[in-house]
Design an enzyme around this catalytic site. Sequence first.
Site, PDB file in Angstrom:
ATOM      1  N   THR A  91      28.240  53.885  43.066  1.00  0.00           N
ATOM      2  CA  THR A  91      27.178  53.341  43.927  1.00  0.00           C
ATOM      3  C   THR A  91      27.605  51.976  44.437  1.00  0.00           C
ATOM      4  O   THR A  91      28.193  51.192  43.687  1.00  0.00           O
ATOM      5  CB  THR A  91      25.826  53.223  43.191  1.00  0.00           C
ATOM      6  N   ASP A 124      22.209  56.062  38.451  1.00  0.00           N
ATOM      7  CA  ASP A 124      21.291  56.332  37.329  1.00  0.00           C
ATOM      8  C   ASP A 124      20.572  57.673  37.442  1.00  0.00           C
ATOM      9  O   ASP A 124      20.438  58.407  36.468  1.00  0.00           O
ATOM     10  CB  ASP A 124      20.202  55.258  37.285  1.00  0.00           C
ATOM     11  N   ARG A 166      19.257  48.510  47.385  1.00  0.00           N
ATOM     12  CA  ARG A 166      18.003  49.066  46.850  1.00  0.00           C
ATOM     13  C   ARG A 166      17.196  47.944  46.197  1.00  0.00           C
ATOM     14  O   ARG A 166      16.888  46.971  46.865  1.00  0.00           O
ATOM     15  CB  ARG A 166      18.291  50.188  45.853  1.00  0.00           C
ATOM     16  N   ASP A 181      25.643  49.664  44.961  1.00  0.00           N
ATOM     17  CA  ASP A 181      24.629  48.673  44.557  1.00  0.00           C
ATOM     18  C   ASP A 181      24.998  47.830  43.319  1.00  0.00           C
ATOM     19  O   ASP A 181      24.350  46.817  43.072  1.00  0.00           O
ATOM     20  CB  ASP A 181      23.287  49.359  44.276  1.00  0.00           C
ATOM     21  N   GLY A 226      23.478  58.591  46.770  1.00  0.00           N
ATOM     22  CA  GLY A 226      24.114  57.956  47.938  1.00  0.00           C
ATOM     23  C   GLY A 226      25.623  57.965  47.801  1.00  0.00           C
ATOM     24  O   GLY A 226      26.145  57.767  46.701  1.00  0.00           O
ATOM     25  N   ARG A 243      20.454  64.394  47.818  1.00  0.00           N
ATOM     26  CA  ARG A 243      19.414  64.113  46.830  1.00  0.00           C
ATOM     27  C   ARG A 243      18.662  65.434  46.676  1.00  0.00           C
ATOM     28  O   ARG A 243      18.441  66.157  47.641  1.00  0.00           O
ATOM     29  CB  ARG A 243      18.501  63.005  47.315  1.00  0.00           C
ATOM     30  N   ASP A 254      24.279  48.379  40.373  1.00  0.00           N
ATOM     31  CA  ASP A 254      23.037  48.230  39.594  1.00  0.00           C
ATOM     32  C   ASP A 254      23.015  49.114  38.346  1.00  0.00           C
ATOM     33  O   ASP A 254      21.944  49.522  37.898  1.00  0.00           O
ATOM     34  CB  ASP A 254      21.821  48.539  40.481  1.00  0.00           C
TER      35      ASP A 254
HETATM   36  P1  ADP Z   1      21.551  57.868  42.249  1.00  0.00           P
HETATM   37  O1  ADP Z   1      22.286  58.875  41.449  1.00  0.00           O
HETATM   38  O2  ADP Z   1      22.429  57.146  43.234  1.00  0.00           O
HETATM   39  O3  ADP Z   1      20.702  56.945  41.389  1.00  0.00           O
HETATM   40  P2  ADP Z   1      19.123  59.314  42.974  1.00  0.00           P
HETATM   41  O4  ADP Z   1      18.223  58.476  42.144  1.00  0.00           O
HETATM   42  O5  ADP Z   1      18.648  59.745  44.317  1.00  0.00           O
HETATM   43  O6  ADP Z   1      20.546  58.646  43.237  1.00  0.00           O
HETATM   44  O7  ADP Z   1      19.462  60.617  42.102  1.00  0.00           O
HETATM   45  C1  ADP Z   1      20.362  61.591  42.595  1.00  0.00           C
HETATM   46  C2  ADP Z   1      19.900  62.943  42.195  1.00  0.00           C
HETATM   47  O8  ADP Z   1      19.897  63.066  40.749  1.00  0.00           O
HETATM   48  C3  ADP Z   1      18.473  63.305  42.566  1.00  0.00           C
HETATM   49  O9  ADP Z   1      18.348  63.727  43.911  1.00  0.00           O
HETATM   50  C4  ADP Z   1      18.175  64.447  41.614  1.00  0.00           C
HETATM   51  O10 ADP Z   1      18.817  65.620  42.054  1.00  0.00           O
HETATM   52  C5  ADP Z   1      18.879  63.963  40.346  1.00  0.00           C
HETATM   53  N1  ADP Z   1      17.907  63.282  39.486  1.00  0.00           N
HETATM   54  C6  ADP Z   1      17.360  62.069  39.651  1.00  0.00           C
HETATM   55  N2  ADP Z   1      16.464  61.791  38.688  1.00  0.00           N
HETATM   56  C7  ADP Z   1      16.431  62.864  37.883  1.00  0.00           C
HETATM   57  C8  ADP Z   1      15.685  63.213  36.688  1.00  0.00           C
HETATM   58  N3  ADP Z   1      14.795  62.390  36.149  1.00  0.00           N
HETATM   59  N4  ADP Z   1      15.936  64.406  36.124  1.00  0.00           N
HETATM   60  C9  ADP Z   1      16.835  65.260  36.649  1.00  0.00           C
HETATM   61  N5  ADP Z   1      17.557  64.996  37.774  1.00  0.00           N
HETATM   62  C10 ADP Z   1      17.357  63.815  38.377  1.00  0.00           C
HETATM   63  O1  F6P Z   2      22.207  53.446  46.492  1.00  0.00           O
HETATM   64  C1  F6P Z   2      22.945  53.201  47.659  1.00  0.00           C
HETATM   65  C2  F6P Z   2      22.005  52.944  48.814  1.00  0.00           C
HETATM   66  O2  F6P Z   2      22.771  52.724  49.991  1.00  0.00           O
HETATM   67  C3  F6P Z   2      21.039  51.776  48.601  1.00  0.00           C
HETATM   68  O3  F6P Z   2      21.663  50.525  48.808  1.00  0.00           O
HETATM   69  C4  F6P Z   2      19.963  52.119  49.592  1.00  0.00           C
HETATM   70  O4  F6P Z   2      18.720  51.576  49.194  1.00  0.00           O
HETATM   71  C5  F6P Z   2      19.907  53.627  49.513  1.00  0.00           C
HETATM   72  O5  F6P Z   2      21.166  54.053  49.026  1.00  0.00           O
HETATM   73  C6  F6P Z   2      19.626  54.302  50.821  1.00  0.00           C
HETATM   74  O6  F6P Z   2      19.532  55.667  50.582  1.00  0.00           O
HETATM   75  P1  F6P Z   2      19.423  56.796  51.706  1.00  0.00           P
HETATM   76  O7  F6P Z   2      20.831  57.220  52.026  1.00  0.00           O
HETATM   77  O8  F6P Z   2      18.679  57.901  51.028  1.00  0.00           O
HETATM   78  O9  F6P Z   2      18.727  56.192  52.866  1.00  0.00           O
END
Ligand code: ADP
Ligand code: F6P
Length: 325
Positions: A130, A108, A176, A132, A16, A77, A134
């Site tokens: 982020t 994360d 989230r 969040d 995000g 993503r 978090d």
């Molecule tokens: P954030 O980075 O905000 O936590 P996401 O959890 O959607 O957001 O993760 C962002 C991107 O990081 C994912 O779309 C994917 O490309 C990559 N990613 C997430 N988890 C993994 C994983 N376990 N191994 C490799 N890449 C990952």
């Molecule tokens: O991680 C940032 C965030 O805006 C969260 O607060 C929310 O749950 C999520 O992303 C929404 O994600 P998306 O843009 O995929 O709807």
Amino acid sequence: MAASKIKTIGVMTSGGDAPGMNAAIRAVVRKGLVNGVKVKGIKKGYAGLLNEEIVDMEKKDVSDTIQRGGTILGTARCPEFKEEEVQKKAAEICRNYGIDGIVVIGGDGSYRGAQALSRHGINTIGIPGTIDLDIACTDYTIGFDTAVNTAMQAIDKVRDTSSSHERCSIIEVMGRNAGYIALWCGVANGAEDILLPEKYDFNEQLIINSIINNRKRGKTHHIIINAEGIGHSTSMARRIEAATGIETRATILGYMQRGGSPTCKDRFYASMMGAYAADLLCDGKSNRVVGFMHGEFCDFDIEEALSMEKGISEYQYQVSKDLSL
Ligand code: ADP
Ligand code: F6P
């Protein structure tokens, strides 16, 4: 800084978006150039890396960006990045472009992708981006300050109309599964009830009693800040209205919380973290994530960072309840 073996670094935003990401990109680019390495921008996170959406970045490419919301590199993503073969291919693409290391700005999930790239021989550094808040290895994440200020101003406005109509308002904020945005806004907006995923016991009767008691004491509004992780604000509003007889409305603030020009705090921390990450990469470090703890910028091994836990402070939670009486 000693002459770097690293010749070219990349920078991307992933997951995000968050206000302040542009300040972080700008800092990576400019600090990298000051350190004598070339910098490439990777568009749309891991998806853009796989599609080879890779551009050279010079000083001027980040001019006039520090004040802008969103991310000039775009973000995405990319679920397939969890696959080993896909990660190998991405590392190969980095090598083809001469990219020795990448700064990944995200949460994360994005760190897990960075960890995978580092296993495949590409140096990586994560920066917490982020709204969040978090991420356990840091007291600060880029975007949180802007998001809570945006939400706080919106909630003030809802409160005006809520008081005029003597209504109860449930306002749902993002986060989230984490309740930090809800906690901060709840305190800053003087909410009567603050519902956090980490603490909520789903005892709606308590909320109903408090609304009825407050109305008896002459309060003209009742603001409930509900966290996204609890959700269901609209059905909650219907149930509360039926039980109290007081008109109750739900407002879901949504994506407006992720946009807008970053606050000074977001710009400053993002600039410092971006520069710190570029320095780490140029020093040959890998598989690290930048944080801010106890008043200092710092860095942790990604595995260690991902194993840390963060919760809502008991003291802050208790104060939030005490002040809402
Ligand atoms: P954030 O980075 O905000 O936590 P996401 O959890 O959607 O957001 O993760 C962002 C991107 O990081 C994912 O779309 C994917 O490309 C990559 N990613 C997430 N988890 C993994 C994983 N376990 N191994 C490799 N890449 C990952
Ligand atoms: O991680 C940032 C965030 O805006 C969260 O607060 C929310 O749950 C999520 O992303 C929404 O994600 P998306 O843009 O995929 O709807």
